[in-house]
Scaffold this motif. Sequence first.
Motif, PDB file in Angstrom:
ATOM      1  N   LYS A 174       0.930  -1.135  -0.024  1.00 18.97           N
ATOM      2  CA  LYS A 174       0.034  -0.043   0.029  1.00 18.97           C
ATOM      3  C   LYS A 174       0.817   1.469   0.060  1.00 18.97           C
ATOM      4  CE  LYS A 174      -3.897   2.090   2.675  1.00 18.97           C
ATOM      5  NZ  LYS A 174      -4.404   2.066   3.876  1.00 18.97           N
ATOM      6  N   ILE A 220       2.552   1.859  -3.713  1.00 21.29           N
ATOM      7  CA  ILE A 220       1.656   2.288  -4.947  1.00 21.29           C
ATOM      8  C   ILE A 220       1.056   3.341  -4.860  1.00 21.29           C
ATOM      9  CG2 ILE A 220      -0.140   1.321  -6.383  1.00 21.29           C
ATOM     10  CD1 ILE A 220       0.375  -1.767  -5.296  1.00 21.29           C
ATOM     11  N   SER A 252      -1.483   6.252  -4.472  1.00 17.28           N
ATOM     12  CA  SER A 252      -2.932   6.081  -3.829  1.00 17.28           C
ATOM     13  C   SER A 252      -3.941   5.969  -5.224  1.00 17.28           C
ATOM     14  CB  SER A 252      -3.438   7.231  -2.940  1.00 17.28           C
ATOM     15  OG  SER A 252      -3.267   8.418  -3.602  1.00 17.28           O
ATOM     16  N   GLN A 303      -4.153   2.295  -6.550  1.00 17.94           N
ATOM     17  CA  GLN A 303      -4.508   1.153  -5.486  1.00 17.94           C
ATOM     18  C   GLN A 303      -5.825   0.492  -5.759  1.00 17.94           C
ATOM     19  OE1 GLN A 303      -4.171   2.774  -1.639  1.00 17.94           O
ATOM     20  NE2 GLN A 303      -2.039   3.216  -1.740  1.00 17.94           N
ATOM     21  N   THR A 327      -5.386  -1.914  -8.670  1.00 12.91           N
ATOM     22  CA  THR A 327      -4.253  -3.017  -8.668  1.00 12.91           C
ATOM     23  C   THR A 327      -4.875  -4.375  -8.323  1.00 12.91           C
ATOM     24  OG1 THR A 327      -2.825  -1.022  -7.869  1.00 12.91           O
ATOM     25  CG2 THR A 327      -2.001  -3.594  -7.416  1.00 12.91           C
ATOM     26  N   TYR A 360      -8.207  -4.341   2.091  1.00 14.34           N
ATOM     27  CA  TYR A 360      -7.120  -3.242   1.644  1.00 14.34           C
ATOM     28  C   TYR A 360      -7.764  -2.666   0.467  1.00 14.34           C
ATOM     29  CZ  TYR A 360      -3.622  -4.355   5.267  1.00 14.34           C
ATOM     30  OH  TYR A 360      -2.859  -4.415   6.221  1.00 14.34           O
ATOM     31  N   PHE A 395      -7.551  -2.530  -2.684  1.00 17.88           N
ATOM     32  CA  PHE A 395      -6.882  -3.171  -3.885  1.00 17.88           C
ATOM     33  C   PHE A 395      -8.012  -3.957  -4.672  1.00 17.88           C
ATOM     34  CE2 PHE A 395      -2.942  -3.596  -1.168  1.00 17.88           C
ATOM     35  CZ  PHE A 395      -2.330  -2.443  -1.711  1.00 17.88           C
TER      36      PHE A 395
END
Length: 497
Positions: A107, A110, A112, A115, A118, A153, A155
């Motif tokens: 986190k 990458i 923001s 993210q 991703t 998270y 992602f």
Amino acid sequence: MGVQMKPLMLGAAFAAVSCTTIIALILSLANHQTLDQPYSTQYGIVFDAGSTHTTLFLYQWLGSKENNTGIVSQSQSCDVDGDGISSYVQNPPGAGESLKKCLDFAKSSIPSGKQRATPVYIGATAGMRLLSLQNQSQADIILAEVAKTIRSYPFDFRGARILTGMEEGAYGWITVNYLFESFIKHTFEGKWVHPKAGRILGALDLGGASTQISFSPKDPVRVPESAFNLQLYGYKYEVYTHSYQCYGKDQAMKKLQAWLHKNAGASSVVNHPCYHQGYNFTLTLAEIYNSPCVVTPNNLNSTAKITFLGISNSSLCLSLMEKIVNLTNCTFSPDCGIDGVYQPPVNGEFFAFSAYFYTFNFLGLAPKAPLNLVLSTIDSHCNKTWKTLVAQNPSIKAKYLRDYCASAHYIMTILLKGLKFSNIWDQISFEEKVADTDVGWTLGYMLNLTNLIPSERSRAITGVTHSQWAAQTFFIVCALFLSLLIIIILFLHDPKH
């Protein structure tokens, strides 16, 4: 009358020219140019959930593709603390918790804004394959806990799954050949091209619970289920690949302990030729027979203990390896590997990684060494006492140091007698990385997935450049100002006023 009309006509003409200029400039502004913004960087995460540990790999690539496959590079990696996720049978939530350190790392690495886009994949290998054979529901619970943590998270979580042995082998093969530019090559002109005479390497992977061999044979694969067909960068490949479950390094050590125990009668103290003289190791029978890779004896007293005494006998250690590796029952003779499995003759150069590399690197035999030097080095190492070995390697933990002898003899048994590398030994290279990139199945997995992940289209925007817009606006303002000025002058000179 003529004198009065002349300035009026001149002013009218000038005003007409100004209006025409303004209209032309406005039309030119309306005729927008198309500007192609460059492709931006995309990111992807793959967790390698192996039998002994888990590692996060962070990859990146541009949104563009070459013949539908991305040009992917490893950005960073993060080792998860603790053992593999299959060890969390008694504490499934702990499997998910163990990933948080590396997820936080990803986190922070990458941007923001990237993210949410991703993708994150987690692929479990032989450790979880074994667990699923023993207890499918427990394996499902662990994967669910892992998925729960990743979903917390920001992602794009794409799923947690157990890879087949064939997938693990094939993706490792992709990784090796990609890193050696066998599929696509970067030229001095800055272009990516397919190498017309690119060498295709084979891949040898030795994990904790399984081992894989993958290569491109000279002739078509005779057994269709042993072939893995791929298309990368516009080209098709047929790969022979096989994964030998229960033939990983850790499971081989466990099978050797079980063989020694079964042939020791009722004795609780057993000589272990692969352990060094002066090293003793005690464990319960439950710890030996807790795997589907070993056959549990009838009426086993799981709490009973057994002590293995090291005797530093290299030749006996080697002979025992043939007891735990099945080199018979070949129905495809002579095209057989281990356990009577069909395998075409090995072909070309091979890249051996994971435990292959770790063992040979410790012995000073990586990346290459003549076969006679390999054999003599292993003998010399195995015949050392434990005291000598510890003095020479004070920083290595005992649980690793004790197994290098057995691992080395096991590797030689499966490579020379099982997989038939005795005639092309010099074609094997034992390595860990290529161009600072870890070799394993995860990069090949991500490369294959970039065929499925839509490419980011070049962002075409309409408009004009900043300098052109400023110049045209300036001329419009000037034209309007001059037109207004002329009108005022004409108005002041009009005799009616």
